[in-house]
Design a protein around this motif. Structure first.
Motif, PDB file in Angstrom:
ATOM      1  N   CYS A  29       0.999  -1.423  -0.406  1.00 51.26           N
ATOM      2  CA  CYS A  29      -0.237   0.040   0.290  1.00 51.26           C
ATOM      3  C   CYS A  29       1.097   0.924   0.116  1.00 51.26           C
ATOM      4  O   CYS A  29       1.898   1.319   0.409  1.00 51.26           O
ATOM      5  CB  CYS A  29      -0.943   0.114   0.785  1.00 51.26           C
ATOM      6  SG  CYS A  29      -1.709   1.421   1.171  1.00 51.26           S
ATOM      7  N   CYS A  32      -0.014   3.270   3.942  1.00 51.60           N
ATOM      8  CA  CYS A  32       0.344   2.145   4.929  1.00 51.60           C
ATOM      9  C   CYS A  32       1.886   0.987   4.722  1.00 51.60           C
ATOM     10  O   CYS A  32       1.716   0.414   6.136  1.00 51.60           O
ATOM     11  CB  CYS A  32      -0.502   2.135   6.168  1.00 51.60           C
ATOM     12  SG  CYS A  32      -1.184   0.244   4.831  1.00 51.60           S
ATOM     13  N   CYS A  47      -6.720  -1.374  -0.070  1.00 58.52           N
ATOM     14  CA  CYS A  47      -5.949  -2.011   0.573  1.00 58.52           C
ATOM     15  C   CYS A  47      -6.380  -2.868   2.069  1.00 58.52           C
ATOM     16  O   CYS A  47      -7.890  -2.020   2.532  1.00 58.52           O
ATOM     17  CB  CYS A  47      -4.559  -0.746   1.684  1.00 58.52           C
ATOM     18  SG  CYS A  47      -4.062  -1.206   3.019  1.00 58.52           S
ATOM     19  N   CYS A  50      -6.223  -0.036   5.349  1.00 50.90           N
ATOM     20  CA  CYS A  50      -6.314   1.725   5.500  1.00 50.90           C
ATOM     21  C   CYS A  50      -7.997   2.357   4.817  1.00 50.90           C
ATOM     22  O   CYS A  50      -7.825   3.314   4.552  1.00 50.90           O
ATOM     23  CB  CYS A  50      -5.043   2.376   5.550  1.00 50.90           C
ATOM     24  SG  CYS A  50      -4.068   2.759   3.658  1.00 50.90           S
TER      25      CYS A  50
END
Ligand code: ZN
Length: 300
Positions: A29, A32, A47, A50
């Motif tokens: 991602c 994150c 993702c 997040c």
């Protein structure tokens, strides 16, 4: 072309190829760093950690394109397989693109991919010389000439051969312009070989070792054979591929394309060039990405 058709049978095959280029170690991602995702349609990924949605093309030269990736891949295939290079008109014909403008814009975006990660500077021993491109009459040194563009050529020595090159347009042959251009092209500490033009006098204060080749030494007329060779190849290429019909405002594009091709000229496989260009097209450099995406280069 058959090799291409076998490899990229569908849009999904192109998306999968880009995915592997972009995340060779597996998805991460961009926000994150999490590794797990939901795959949505058309190359979109969410993702799991997040909820960020990203796509395989976000932040690349393919971002927000409305054309199929396969068409882009065909363009890249064509560009990397035509040894002498391509014109926007040639690309338009081969892809059957409706507009010349699209073809032209694509070539410009590909150019961003050709030069963006290639910003590393030359080092070692470098021959540097300037040349005028365009116009019919020879230009006078240091003065500029109408209809002409001054280009600085840097050719790295590799034994008796030419190593890598850099080309850069300069506004004039003054010490200030030349020093700025050389600093962009060559690492300080390198040996720079030039003729005795006064514009090169600032090289030592800029951190270079300056080797001035003078006419009265015993090497004959061709003082800077490697730089001169690059100049003649460049001019021949411009004439051959583009019939010399190049507007000076477009010259930067051709200089970068020539550099990309020249620096990879020993690559035996054309497939490797294709791979390299796509790899560079998806390579993300956080510092420069924002400049290119939405920047003036991108909105041609
Ligand atoms: Zn995330």
């Amino acid at each position: 072309m058959q090799e291409f058709e076998d490899k990229f049978t569908s849009e999904q095959a192109c998306i999968d190829y880009l995915f592997r280029m972009r995340w060779p170690e597996g998805f991460r991602c961009p926000r994150c760093g999490y590794e797990r995702f939901w795959a949505m349609n058309r190359g979109l990924y969410r993702c799991i950690s997040c909820d960020l949605q990203t796509s395989v093309t976000a932040g690349t030269i393919f971002q927000a394109t409305r054309k199929p990736l396969k068409l882009w891949f065909q363009a890249i295939w064509y560009v990397t397989n035509q040894k002498p290079g391509v014109s926007a008109l040639g690309l338009q014909r081969v892809l059957g693109l409706g507009s010349y403008h699209t073809s032209w814009t694509w070539l410009h975006k590909l150019r961003c991919a050709m030069v963006r990660p290639g910003r590393d500077r030359l080092s070692g021993t470098i021959e540097v010389d300037e040349t005028y491109i365009g116009g019919s009459k020879p230009g006078k040194r240091g003065r500029g000439a109408s209809g002409k563009v001054l280009v600085l050529v840097a050719a790295q020595e590799d034994g008796n051969r030419i190593g890598r090159i850099r080309l850069r347009r300069v506004s004039d042959a003054s010490g200030k312009s030349l020093a700025e251009a050389i600093q962009e092209m060559v690492m300080p500490g390198s040996i720079i070989r030039t003729d005795d033009w006064s514009g090169y006098r600032g090289l030592v204060p800029s951190g270079y070792i300056h080797d001035i080749i003078r006419k009265d030494t015993s090497i004959g007329d061709n003082l800077l054979p490697k730089a001169n060779r690059v100049v003649s190849l460049l001019k021949r290429w411009l004439l051959g591929t583009h019939q010399g019909a190049i507007q000076s405002s477009h010259l930067d594009y051709y200089l970068d394309e020539f550099t990309f091709r020249f620096n990879r000229r020993t690559s035996r496989s054309r497939g490797k060039l294709f791979y390299r260009l796509i790899q560079q097209a998806v390579s993300i450099e956080p510092v420069t990405a924002s400049k290119i995406i939405g920047g003036p280069k991108y909105n041609i």
